[in-house]
Design a protein around this motif. Structure first.
Motif, mmCIF file in Angstrom:
data_model
loop_
_atom_site.group_PDB
_atom_site.id
_atom_site.type_symbol
_atom_site.label_atom_id
_atom_site.label_comp_id
_atom_site.label_asym_id
_atom_site.label_seq_id
_atom_site.Cartn_x
_atom_site.Cartn_y
_atom_site.Cartn_z
ATOM 1 N N ARG A 1 0.842 -1.199 0.000
ATOM 2 C CA ARG A 1 0.000 0.000 0.000
ATOM 3 C C ARG A 1 0.873 1.244 0.000
ATOM 4 N N GLU A 2 0.308 2.351 -0.423
ATOM 5 C CA GLU A 2 1.080 3.583 -0.621
ATOM 6 C C GLU A 2 1.937 3.971 0.586
ATOM 7 N N ASP A 3 1.407 3.905 1.771
ATOM 8 C CA ASP A 3 2.189 4.253 2.961
ATOM 9 C C ASP A 3 2.693 3.008 3.687
ATOM 10 N N GLY A 4 2.854 1.914 2.943
ATOM 11 C CA GLY A 4 3.268 0.656 3.540
ATOM 12 C C GLY A 4 4.724 0.632 3.933
ATOM 13 N N LEU A 5 5.067 -0.384 4.695
ATOM 14 C CA LEU A 5 6.424 -0.572 5.193
ATOM 15 C C LEU A 5 6.933 -1.949 4.829
ATOM 16 N N ILE A 6 8.211 -2.023 4.554
ATOM 17 C CA ILE A 6 8.877 -3.310 4.370
ATOM 18 C C ILE A 6 9.972 -3.374 5.421
ATOM 19 N N VAL A 7 9.981 -4.455 6.185
ATOM 20 C CA VAL A 7 11.057 -4.720 7.142
ATOM 21 C C VAL A 7 11.823 -5.898 6.583
ATOM 22 N N ALA A 8 13.090 -5.689 6.277
ATOM 23 C CA ALA A 8 13.890 -6.734 5.639
ATOM 24 C C ALA A 8 15.094 -7.071 6.498
ATOM 25 N N GLU A 9 15.330 -8.351 6.663
ATOM 26 C CA GLU A 9 16.505 -8.814 7.399
ATOM 27 C C GLU A 9 17.512 -9.364 6.410
ATOM 28 N N HIS A 10 18.756 -8.967 6.624
ATOM 29 C CA HIS A 10 19.825 -9.490 5.778
ATOM 30 C C HIS A 10 21.082 -9.615 6.615
ATOM 31 N N LYS B 1 24.726 -9.132 8.169
ATOM 32 C CA LYS B 1 25.443 -7.914 8.544
ATOM 33 C C LYS B 1 26.440 -7.491 7.471
ATOM 34 N N ASP B 2 27.021 -8.453 6.775
ATOM 35 C CA ASP B 2 28.017 -8.147 5.753
ATOM 36 C C ASP B 2 27.403 -7.851 4.383
ATOM 37 N N GLU B 3 26.090 -7.960 4.267
ATOM 38 C CA GLU B 3 25.407 -7.638 3.011
ATOM 39 C C GLU B 3 24.943 -6.187 3.052
ATOM 40 N N GLU B 4 25.180 -5.472 1.981
ATOM 41 C CA GLU B 4 24.739 -4.083 1.890
ATOM 42 C C GLU B 4 23.596 -4.006 0.889
ATOM 43 N N LEU B 5 22.472 -3.473 1.322
ATOM 44 C CA LEU B 5 21.356 -3.283 0.401
ATOM 45 C C LEU B 5 21.407 -1.868 -0.151
ATOM 46 N N PRO B 6 21.037 -1.688 -1.405
ATOM 47 C CA PRO B 6 21.063 -0.345 -1.993
ATOM 48 C C PRO B 6 20.037 0.579 -1.334
ATOM 49 N N LEU B 7 20.233 1.869 -1.498
ATOM 50 C CA LEU B 7 19.309 2.853 -0.936
ATOM 51 C C LEU B 7 17.971 2.849 -1.667
ATOM 52 N N GLU B 8 17.973 2.386 -2.920
ATOM 53 C CA GLU B 8 16.750 2.343 -3.712
ATOM 54 C C GLU B 8 16.645 0.967 -4.353
ATOM 55 N N GLU C 1 12.507 3.457 -1.561
ATOM 56 C CA GLU C 1 13.681 4.005 -0.905
ATOM 57 C C GLU C 1 13.818 3.473 0.513
ATOM 58 N N LYS C 2 15.046 3.080 0.865
ATOM 59 C CA LYS C 2 15.336 2.635 2.233
ATOM 60 C C LYS C 2 15.368 3.868 3.120
ATOM 61 N N GLN C 3 14.669 3.796 4.260
ATOM 62 C CA GLN C 3 14.584 4.939 5.161
ATOM 63 C C GLN C 3 15.383 4.771 6.441
ATOM 64 N N LYS C 4 15.427 3.582 6.989
ATOM 65 C CA LYS C 4 16.122 3.348 8.258
ATOM 66 C C LYS C 4 16.884 2.043 8.179
ATOM 67 N N GLU C 5 17.981 1.989 8.897
ATOM 68 C CA GLU C 5 18.724 0.741 9.008
ATOM 69 C C GLU C 5 19.207 0.611 10.438
ATOM 70 N N ARG C 6 19.045 -0.564 10.989
ATOM 71 C CA ARG C 6 19.498 -0.864 12.348
ATOM 72 C C ARG C 6 20.307 -2.146 12.294
ATOM 73 N N LYS C 7 21.406 -2.191 13.030
ATOM 74 C CA LYS C 7 22.242 -3.393 13.068
ATOM 75 C C LYS C 7 22.141 -4.046 14.430
ATOM 76 N N GLU D 1 6.781 4.645 -3.595
ATOM 77 C CA GLU D 1 7.248 4.449 -4.960
ATOM 78 C C GLU D 1 7.628 5.799 -5.534
ATOM 79 N N GLU D 2 8.769 5.835 -6.191
ATOM 80 C CA GLU D 2 9.313 7.069 -6.761
ATOM 81 C C GLU D 2 8.289 7.772 -7.648
ATOM 82 N N LYS D 3 7.589 7.033 -8.510
ATOM 83 C CA LYS D 3 6.625 7.624 -9.447
ATOM 84 C C LYS D 3 5.501 8.337 -8.707
#
Length: 188
Positions: free
Chosen positions: A139-148, A150-157, A162-168, A181-183
């Protein structure tokens, strides 16, 4: 592993033996839900690569409307079913066995929250997020929480999100983000 707070507070969840499934620790789960607390009540959630179903059940315990649980492992699906039953969450749970592509294609509605926890270093995260975008499942204001890892870097987009927060945390890195979504953002 247990439900931290809410309707199912204190219920212990079954987890498989071995190291194939990495249940989210209570400490990490608490941190995630402190960030998400305002977004959970009434939300439609998807716990993809669910393992034990711990994140989705925590969301249901905190007032989510319903949760779709997806995993390809027969053992995990059996454990998720038992954990859902143990919590009494059958009426708000939809369990979808199969590969993540099949699970995403089977969703009946867009979600407010996605919990993604694929096997580390398997290269699934980017494709999974891309499919969520292509299928219009967030949904438009939805959230994705992704686990990966520690040594993997996910792109900002990723796929217009767009990735907004990162916690280790320990050996894992989690990011939770408010994705737009950018559009859609450019049209405003």
């Amino acid at each position: 592993m247990r439900i931290i707070t809410g309707e199912y507070r204190g219920r212990k969840l079954e987890a498989p033996k071995g190291r194939d499934v990495r249940p989210t620790s209570d400490k990490v789960k608490e941190a995630i839900f402190s960030i998400l607390q305002a977004n959970v009540p009434g939300a439609v959630c998807v716990d993809l690569f669910a393992g034990t179903g711990g994140l989705g059940l925590e969301a249901l315990s905190r007032g989510a409307a319903r949760c779709y649980f997806g995993d390809k492992s027969r053992e995990s699906i059996a454990i998720i079913k038992r954990n859902v039953l143990h919590c009494g969450a059958q009426d708000r749970s939809i369990i979808l066995p199969g590969e993540y592509q099949k699970v995403l294609a089977s969703l009946r509605e867009p979600a407010d929250l996605f919990f993604l926890d694929p096997p580390y270093r398997a290269g699934l995260m980017l494709d999974c997020i891309s499919r969520i975008s292509e299928l219009g499942l967030l949904r438009e204001d939805g959230l994705i929480v992704a686990e990966h890892g520690k040594d993997e870097e996910l792109p900002l987009e990723i796929a217009g999100f767009e990735k907004q927060k990162e916690r280790k945390f320990g050996q894992t890195a989690r990011f939770s983000g408010r994705f737009a979504e950018e559009k859609k953002r450019q049209k405003r």
